[in-house]
Design an enzyme around this catalytic site. Structure first.
Site, PDB file in Angstrom:
ATOM      1  N   SER A 138     -35.844  -3.556 -14.115  1.00 41.49           N
ATOM      2  CA  SER A 138     -34.811  -2.665 -14.639  1.00 41.49           C
ATOM      3  C   SER A 138     -34.384  -3.239 -15.990  1.00 41.49           C
ATOM      4  O   SER A 138     -33.959  -4.385 -16.072  1.00 41.49           O
ATOM      5  CB  SER A 138     -33.635  -2.639 -13.660  1.00 41.49           C
ATOM      6  N   LYS A 164     -37.964   0.552 -15.237  1.00 40.62           N
ATOM      7  CA  LYS A 164     -36.758   1.402 -15.174  1.00 40.62           C
ATOM      8  C   LYS A 164     -35.939   1.134 -16.423  1.00 40.62           C
ATOM      9  O   LYS A 164     -35.728  -0.024 -16.800  1.00 40.62           O
ATOM     10  CB  LYS A 164     -35.982   1.048 -13.909  1.00 40.62           C
ATOM     11  N   LYS A 166     -32.358   1.886 -18.458  1.00 39.87           N
ATOM     12  CA  LYS A 166     -30.993   2.402 -18.367  1.00 39.87           C
ATOM     13  C   LYS A 166     -30.767   3.369 -19.522  1.00 39.87           C
ATOM     14  O   LYS A 166     -31.185   3.111 -20.654  1.00 39.87           O
ATOM     15  CB  LYS A 166     -29.996   1.239 -18.474  1.00 39.87           C
ATOM     16  N   ASP A 191     -32.327   5.313 -15.326  1.00 41.33           N
ATOM     17  CA  ASP A 191     -31.127   5.174 -14.489  1.00 41.33           C
ATOM     18  C   ASP A 191     -29.902   5.411 -15.365  1.00 41.33           C
ATOM     19  O   ASP A 191     -29.678   4.687 -16.340  1.00 41.33           O
ATOM     20  CB  ASP A 191     -31.084   3.765 -13.863  1.00 41.33           C
ATOM     21  N   GLU A 216     -32.399   8.280 -11.847  1.00 39.49           N
ATOM     22  CA  GLU A 216     -31.486   7.705 -10.858  1.00 39.49           C
ATOM     23  C   GLU A 216     -30.043   8.025 -11.241  1.00 39.49           C
ATOM     24  O   GLU A 216     -29.647   7.818 -12.399  1.00 39.49           O
ATOM     25  CB  GLU A 216     -31.738   6.189 -10.820  1.00 39.49           C
ATOM     26  N   ASP A 241     -28.270   6.627  -6.009  1.00 39.63           N
ATOM     27  CA  ASP A 241     -27.890   5.220  -5.827  1.00 39.63           C
ATOM     28  C   ASP A 241     -26.413   5.204  -5.415  1.00 39.63           C
ATOM     29  O   ASP A 241     -26.090   5.230  -4.222  1.00 39.63           O
ATOM     30  CB  ASP A 241     -28.174   4.461  -7.144  1.00 39.63           C
ATOM     31  N   LYS A 265     -29.651   0.017  -1.264  1.00 41.10           N
ATOM     32  CA  LYS A 265     -29.130  -1.314  -1.564  1.00 41.10           C
ATOM     33  C   LYS A 265     -28.363  -1.770  -0.331  1.00 41.10           C
ATOM     34  O   LYS A 265     -27.452  -1.076   0.126  1.00 41.10           O
ATOM     35  CB  LYS A 265     -28.170  -1.264  -2.768  1.00 41.10           C
ATOM     36  N   GLY A 293     -31.499  -3.259  -6.814  1.00 34.87           N
ATOM     37  CA  GLY A 293     -31.052  -4.624  -7.057  1.00 34.87           C
ATOM     38  C   GLY A 293     -29.662  -4.645  -7.662  1.00 34.87           C
ATOM     39  O   GLY A 293     -29.188  -3.636  -8.187  1.00 34.87           O
TER      40      GLY A 293
HETATM   41  O1  OSB Z   1     -27.771   0.901 -10.987  1.00 30.35           O
HETATM   42  O2  OSB Z   1     -29.397  -0.038 -10.035  1.00 30.35           O
HETATM   43  C1  OSB Z   1     -28.365  -0.114 -10.677  1.00 30.35           C
HETATM   44  C2  OSB Z   1     -27.679  -3.691 -11.747  1.00 30.35           C
HETATM   45  C3  OSB Z   1     -26.341  -3.788 -11.461  1.00 30.35           C
HETATM   46  C4  OSB Z   1     -25.685  -2.703 -10.950  1.00 30.35           C
HETATM   47  C5  OSB Z   1     -26.360  -1.510 -10.736  1.00 30.35           C
HETATM   48  C6  OSB Z   1     -27.713  -1.412 -11.024  1.00 30.35           C
HETATM   49  C7  OSB Z   1     -28.373  -2.521 -11.579  1.00 30.35           C
HETATM   50  C8  OSB Z   1     -29.764  -2.509 -11.984  1.00 30.35           C
HETATM   51  C9  OSB Z   1     -30.483  -3.832 -12.125  1.00 30.35           C
HETATM   52  O3  OSB Z   1     -30.374  -1.512 -12.297  1.00 30.35           O
HETATM   53  C10 OSB Z   1     -31.126  -4.234 -10.854  1.00 30.35           C
HETATM   54  C11 OSB Z   1     -31.580  -5.667 -10.886  1.00 30.35           C
HETATM   55  O4  OSB Z   1     -32.405  -6.005 -11.735  1.00 30.35           O
HETATM   56  O5  OSB Z   1     -31.131  -6.450 -10.041  1.00 30.35           O
HETATM   57 MG    MG Z   2     -28.835   2.489 -10.160  1.00 29.69          MG
END
Ligand code: OSB
Ligand code: MG
Length: 371
Positions: A138, A164, A166, A191, A216, A241, A265, A293
């Protein structure tokens, strides 16, 4: 036979992230979180990690609400009841509304302890069937497209199975279009961490041309109704999510057509038992799931790996290697990703040794509850 809990230790840790991470809410530099350690009277220990953040940007829970809820409500429940199997815990915690991350950190520690007492890997105890799992990365919001493309290239070269990215308003279709031009064939997803509303539907529909695996959580963190409208108007699969906290939420979202994919999660849904229920339900209903994650250390990462060994986890998760996040992780060996694949450990419990020295080094507060 009941699990003879002798002591629960809560440790608050501070750990600096190797790279600051930017989402549609802001930038995170240091992680503050709780590690739960549960001991029995025979020298076994189970560990769990809370994924709540210092501020409530992702969900309403925080590091401080974790302490309050664990100390004043959840630990007393564990003290007052005997537990034969970790599957019983979610029922015991039911009178306490929400606070899934606090619940999950205790529940996962009991699963680890239970598996250690049985001398079996947690993955096996959960019914997992895979000995290898596929993972992706991510990538946070970058200042420039060049920086983003460079990071994607590095991670593709390292073998990660999907990327992924953001997104937020102003850094979405334009950015993803350039990424797609640069990498015509790689598995990409986006995401949004709930940065849009239905008013952005026409804008978001432009993503349908970019061959994304999914988008996402485009809409509000607590919505499943508008997501159904958006999904009916978009060909890109929507993955939920933030909106999913339970099997019940999952059932309703699927029934409404709010998503085609679910990010599970463990912390967000209150533990491994609920995660498994959501997995089983999605498998029966042909909904793909993958494991998300929360910048976990090795302890949370190990729980994610064990969960991902269940057969319905058909898509690469966000459980990247320890070295992507930490200068030094608190488990040994660290989580290693080779060609986008993690070899599932075959040792008892979470399967990694907790590095007690490292754990102590990052601990800023400790509290012990003797049963
Ligand atoms: O939205 O999935 C998410 C990290 C912190 C809070 C929310 C998210 C995320 C990530 C990173 O996308 C996931 C990771 O690398 O642990
Ligand atoms: Mg997410």
């Amino acid at each position: 036979m009941s699990i003879p809990i002798k002591e629960i230790k809560l440790r608050k840790l501070n750990m600096k992230l190797k790279h600051p991470f930017t989402t549609s809410f802001g930038t995170m530099q240091t992680k503050h979180f709780y590690i739960v350690e549960i001991s029995d009277n025979e020298g076994n220990k189970g560990h769990g990690e809370s994924v709540a953040f210092i501020s409530p940007w992702y969900s309403e829970e925080t590091v401080e609400t974790n302490l309050h809820v664990m100390r004043d409500f959840l630990i007393p429940i564990l003290k007052e009841n005997t537990i034969d199997h970790p599957n019983e815990i979610s029922k015991l915690f039911e009178p306490i509304k929400r606070h899934q991350m606090a619940k999950a950190s205790l529940e996962t520690a009991v699963w680890d302890l239970y598996a250690k007492r049985k001398n079996e890997p947690l993955a096996t105890i959960l019914g997992g069937t895979k000995d290898h799992i596929d993972v992706g990365v991510s990538i946070g919001i970058k200042d420039t497209i060049e920086a983003l493309i460079k990071e994607i290239k590095e991670n593709i070269d390292a073998g990660y199975k999907r990327i992924k990215i953001k997104i937020k308003p102003g850094k979405d279709v334009n950015v993803l279009r350039k990424v797609r031009e640069e990498f015509p064939n790689i598995p990409i997803m986006a995401d949004a961490n709930s940065a849009y509303t239905l008013e952005d539907m026409d804008h978001l529909k432009q993503l349908d041309d970019l061959n994304l695996m999914m988008i996402e959580q485009p809409l509000a963190f607590d919505d499943i109704v508008d997501h159904a409208t958006l999904q009916a108007n978009m060909s890109t699969p929507i993955c939920l999510d933030e909106s999913i906290h339970s099997l019940e939420d999952t059932r309703k979202a699927i029934q409404l057509g709010s998503c085609e994919i679910i990010n599970i999660k463990i912390g967000r849904v209150g533990g491994l038992a609920e995660s498994k229920k959501i997995h089983d339900y999605c498998l029966e209903n042909n909904i793909d799931v993958w494991c998300g994650g929360m910048f976990e250390t090795g302890i949370g990462r190990a729980h994610n790996i064990a969960l991902t060994t269940l057969s319905g986890f058909t898509m690469p998760g966000d459980t990247a290697g320890s070295d992507r996040y930490w200068y030094k992780d608190i488990i040994s060996p660290e989580v290693v990703v080779k060609n986008g694949v993690i070899t599932v450990p075959d040792k008892a419990g979470i399967g990694y040794k907790v590095d007690e020295k490292a754990l102590e080094e990052f601990t800023v507060e400790k509290e012990s509850f003797v049963f």
